[in-house]
Design a protein around this motif. Structure first.
Motif, short mmCIF file in Angstrom:
data_model
loop_
_atom_site.label_atom_id
_atom_site.label_comp_id
_atom_site.label_asym_id
_atom_site.label_seq_id
_atom_site.Cartn_x
_atom_site.Cartn_y
_atom_site.Cartn_z
N GLY A 33 0.82 -1.23 0.00
CA GLY A 33 0.19 -0.24 0.14
C GLY A 33 0.96 1.01 -0.09
N PHE A 34 2.13 1.24 0.77
CA PHE A 34 2.62 2.44 0.87
C PHE A 34 3.49 2.59 -0.47
CE2 PHE A 34 3.38 2.06 5.77
CZ PHE A 34 2.26 2.60 5.99
N ARG A 35 3.82 1.22 -0.91
CA ARG A 35 4.64 1.46 -2.42
C ARG A 35 3.65 1.91 -3.36
NH1 ARG A 35 4.28 -3.72 -4.12
NH2 ARG A 35 5.69 -4.24 -2.16
N ILE A 36 2.41 1.80 -3.30
CA ILE A 36 1.55 2.33 -4.41
C ILE A 36 1.23 3.75 -4.35
CG2 ILE A 36 -0.77 2.41 -5.22
CD1 ILE A 36 -0.89 -0.67 -4.77
N ILE A 37 1.11 4.32 -2.96
CA ILE A 37 0.76 5.65 -2.47
C ILE A 37 2.22 6.55 -2.84
CG2 ILE A 37 0.51 7.38 -0.72
CD1 ILE A 37 -1.45 5.08 0.56
N LEU A 38 3.18 5.94 -2.37
CA LEU A 38 4.48 6.92 -2.59
C LEU A 38 5.02 6.91 -3.85
CD1 LEU A 38 6.04 6.11 0.94
CD2 LEU A 38 4.69 8.24 0.10
N GLY A 39 5.21 5.60 -4.49
CA GLY A 39 5.65 5.46 -5.73
C GLY A 39 5.03 6.29 -6.88
N SER A 40 3.68 6.27 -6.56
CA SER A 40 3.17 7.22 -7.81
C SER A 40 3.33 8.58 -7.70
CB SER A 40 1.46 6.71 -7.50
OG SER A 40 1.06 7.37 -6.45
N GLN A 41 3.93 8.87 -6.70
CA GLN A 41 4.21 10.33 -6.61
C GLN A 41 5.42 11.11 -7.50
OE1 GLN A 41 1.95 12.56 -5.16
NE2 GLN A 41 0.80 10.78 -5.44
N PRO A 42 5.45 11.99 -8.00
CA PRO A 42 6.67 12.66 -8.69
C PRO A 42 7.61 12.95 -7.76
CG PRO A 42 4.64 14.32 -8.78
CD PRO A 42 4.25 12.79 -8.26
N GLY A 43 8.73 12.66 -7.78
CA GLY A 43 9.94 13.07 -6.94
C GLY A 43 10.19 12.26 -5.68
N ILE A 44 9.50 10.99 -5.69
CA ILE A 44 9.43 9.79 -4.83
C ILE A 44 9.88 8.67 -5.28
CG2 ILE A 44 8.50 8.68 -2.75
CD1 ILE A 44 6.86 11.16 -1.97
N GLU A 45 10.90 8.06 -5.06
CA GLU A 45 11.39 6.65 -5.49
C GLU A 45 11.40 5.62 -4.39
OE1 GLU A 45 15.16 4.65 -7.76
OE2 GLU A 45 15.14 6.77 -7.35
N ILE A 46 10.77 4.43 -4.37
CA ILE A 46 10.91 3.43 -3.61
C ILE A 46 12.20 2.70 -3.88
CG2 ILE A 46 9.94 1.51 -2.36
CD1 ILE A 46 8.44 4.07 -1.76
N VAL A 47 13.28 2.63 -3.06
CA VAL A 47 14.52 1.91 -3.33
C VAL A 47 14.78 0.80 -2.80
CG1 VAL A 47 15.70 4.09 -3.87
CG2 VAL A 47 15.73 3.17 -1.50
N GLY A 48 13.95 0.28 -1.68
CA GLY A 48 13.82 -1.07 -1.07
C GLY A 48 12.91 -1.35 -0.04
#
Length: 224
Positions: free
Chosen positions: A18-33
């Motif tokens: 859920g966090f990956r979907i919410i944050l990863g869809s935002q410009p300027g935010i990258e889930i690295v691990g």
């Protein structure tokens, strides 16, 4: 613009998704691990050097509070830690602040609040919501109200200018930079500069530490 690199640490895969979907869809935010235990979060933080770690509290092997304490103590890691928990408990809150977390957010917060929290702590500021500030004041401010003994101001306070001391008191009341700027009739950039100088002179990490310091040293008195 360099993206904000985020590590997700939670023992529930669905929560991380859920966090990956919410944050990863935002410009300027990258889930690295991602990490599923506190020990894994510690290892991944050292390996990936993320800008922000979204840290759960209750995890196997090592809880998120201990992981936060070790991450903050590691000089090779400069990650800001955002504590995310289901449990609205004062012991978690104050232990998280003591461990060096830059923010504390409940998991029932909105996606917008999560996104904003990540961006706030990534910018080097601390997520200090008014409700959290009130609880800090209740914890550290109560002895001030009961004491009638004369108080000697800490020596570090003398290093502040009058305006910096005024800004410190407003920070201790939980005001944001924008609110302080409005109250003092100055620009927000000016307030940010004052806050940075206050933190530097007092040897504090962030606004949360500034609030605790102000009340522990009786610089700010509730209702005063």
């Amino acid at each position: 613009m360099t993206p904000t690199r985020v590590l997700l640490a939670d023992d529930h895969e669905m929560v991380r998704a859920g966090f990956r979907i919410i944050l990863g869809s935002q410009p300027g935010i990258e889930i690295v691990g991602e990490a599923a235990t506190g020990a894994e979060a510690l290892a991944r933080a050292a390996e990936l050097k993320p800008d922000v770690i979204c840290m759960d509290v209750q995890m196997p092997d090592m809880d998120g509070l201990e992981a936060t304490r070790r991450i903050v103590a590691d000089e090779s890691v400069t990650s800001a830690v955002l504590i995310l928990t289901t449990f609205d408990r004062d012991d978690y809150l104050f232990e998280a602040l003591g461990a060096g977390a830059s923010g504390f957010l409940l998991k029932n917060s909105t996606p917008e609040q999560l996104i904003d929290a990540v961006r706030v702590v990534a910018s080097g500021d601390a997520l200090l919501a008014p409700a959290v500030t009130r609880r800090v004041i209740e914890r550290f401010g109560a002895p001030v109200e009961k004491s009638t003994a004369p108080v000697t101001p800490p020596a570090a306070l003398e290093t502040l200018t009058d305006r910096e001391a005024e800004v410190l008191q407003l920070v201790a009341q939980g005001l944001s930079n924008a609110e302080i700027a409005t109250q003092l009739f100055v620009g927000e950039a000016t307030v940010k500069s004052h806050v940075s100088k206050v933190l530097q002179k007092l040897g504090l990490r962030d606004r949360i530490q500034a609030v605790v310091w102000a009340y522990e040293n009786r610089v700010a008195v509730p209702g005063g």
